[in-house]
Design an enzyme around this catalytic site. Structure first.
Site, short mmCIF file in Angstrom:
data_model
loop_
_atom_site.label_atom_id
_atom_site.label_comp_id
_atom_site.label_asym_id
_atom_site.label_seq_id
_atom_site.Cartn_x
_atom_site.Cartn_y
_atom_site.Cartn_z
N HIS A 111 2.39 5.62 -4.41
CA HIS A 111 2.90 5.65 -3.16
C HIS A 111 3.94 6.05 -2.34
CE1 HIS A 111 3.02 3.50 1.10
NE2 HIS A 111 2.28 2.62 0.35
N ARG A 171 5.34 -3.60 -8.77
CA ARG A 171 7.14 -2.99 -7.13
C ARG A 171 7.62 -4.14 -7.17
NH1 ARG A 171 4.41 -2.35 -1.39
NH2 ARG A 171 3.13 -4.68 -0.81
N GLU A 188 -0.58 9.62 -1.38
CA GLU A 188 0.09 8.92 -2.92
C GLU A 188 -1.69 9.57 -3.86
OE1 GLU A 188 -0.72 5.27 -1.03
OE2 GLU A 188 0.27 5.61 0.87
N ARG A 243 11.15 -0.91 1.48
CA ARG A 243 10.49 0.54 2.16
C ARG A 243 11.16 2.17 1.70
NH1 ARG A 243 5.97 -0.34 4.32
NH2 ARG A 243 6.80 -2.18 5.26
#
Length: 297
Positions: A171, A102, A273, A74
């Protein structure tokens, strides 16, 4: 932003880059340069931290981020690839959101010490596990050039015999002082409001965050600027190779719903993003490459 982590040095990789790990042997690249500090995890080739000396951090990382091999981290800059959001029924059922890059273990391909920074290249290639999720051959390289700016280049190469298409996002979680101190300018006037069933809407290209936001803007014709009056700085985001920019902040209820974000975490982060979100994606012919970039300065 990573000072709360208890890390042990495993190896020196260059003058400013070392390999370190936590008590669970989760591995990090730690960059201590005379001009800045930064950190990546090998899990996801994930930029976790970037901070110029004597300035506020530019990249936000959740204080309660979970570091294990099964979960996306996160904060930072997750690499969403080879799809953005849900995979879509054409690819199959029960596939991980935002792809598998990811949550994959990347390798360090190259490190170059620059006169004013460092360039690191990470690599991910197809294997038996990735082909179960997405039946294509590829090499994915994340080239990170860290100087007084952050430049991330995601280079997708088709190493197979047939073309494929992909969607993706860098992101980026930007660190901000507070939403009410920030104004975003330079956005395209046309966007889809994902909190309103993807309804097409228009604006004047300026945004102040006062509530949850999850919007997909058509590609901006210029750089996007986050003006932060409290930090007395402007963060400029310049993207290439994308078809859209995603702006996201989960606000109060969203942050409370995340186990890996403090309840007040929404107050100090804002995602802007560089993304490929069109369902048709970006097609790459056999032997060819495509590059998605974001530069934050």
């Amino acid at each position: 932003m990573i000072s709360h982590l208890s890390l042990q040095k495993k190896d020196t990789l260059s003058n400013s880059v070392s390999l370190q790990s936590d008590e669970n042997d989760f591995e990090f690249l730690i960059i201590n340069h005379k001009n800045f500090d930064a950190a990546f995890s090998l899990h996801g080739a994930h930029l976790l931290h970037f901070q110029l000396k004597d300035q506020a951090p530019i990249i936000w990382l959740s204080k309660t981020a979970i570091f294990n091999e099964n979960k996306a981290i996160r904060g930072g800059v997750p690499v969403c690839w080879p799809w953005f959001g849900p995979a879509g029924k054409s690819l199959g059922d029960n596939l991980p959101g935002h792809g598998f890059a990811r949550t994959s273990k990347w390798t360090v391909k190259n490190i170059d010490e620059l006169s004013n920074g460092v360039e690191i290249q990470f690599s991910l290639t197809d294997n038996e596990e990735t082909r179960k999720l997405w039946p294509h051959q590829f090499e994915l390289v994340l080239k990170a050039t860290l100087t007084e700016t952050v430049k991330l280049e995601l280079i997708s190469t088709n190493t197979g015999a047939e073309s494929f298409f992909y969607r993706a996002a860098l992101h980026s979680y930007l660190a901000i002082s507070s939403p009410d101190a920030c104004k975003i300018t330079g956005l395209n006037k046309n966007y889809a409001d994902m909190l309103d069933s993807g309804k097409a809407k228009t604006s004047d290209g300026t945004l102040i965050i006062t509530e949850p936001v999850d919007t997909i803007y058509q590609k901006s014709e210029s750089a996007i600027t986050v003006e932060d009056s409290t930090y007395q700085r402007n963060l400029t985001v310049t993207n290439t190779g994308n078809d859209s920019e995603v702006v996201w902040n989960p606000w109060i209820s969203g942050a409370e719903a995340f186990a890996d974000m403090p309840d007040d975490g929404y107050k100090t982060m804002l995602c802007v993003e560089s993304a490929i979100t069109d369902p048709v994606g970006e097609t790459i012919a056999a032997g060819q490459s495509h590059t998605l970039t974001t530069t934050i300065s």
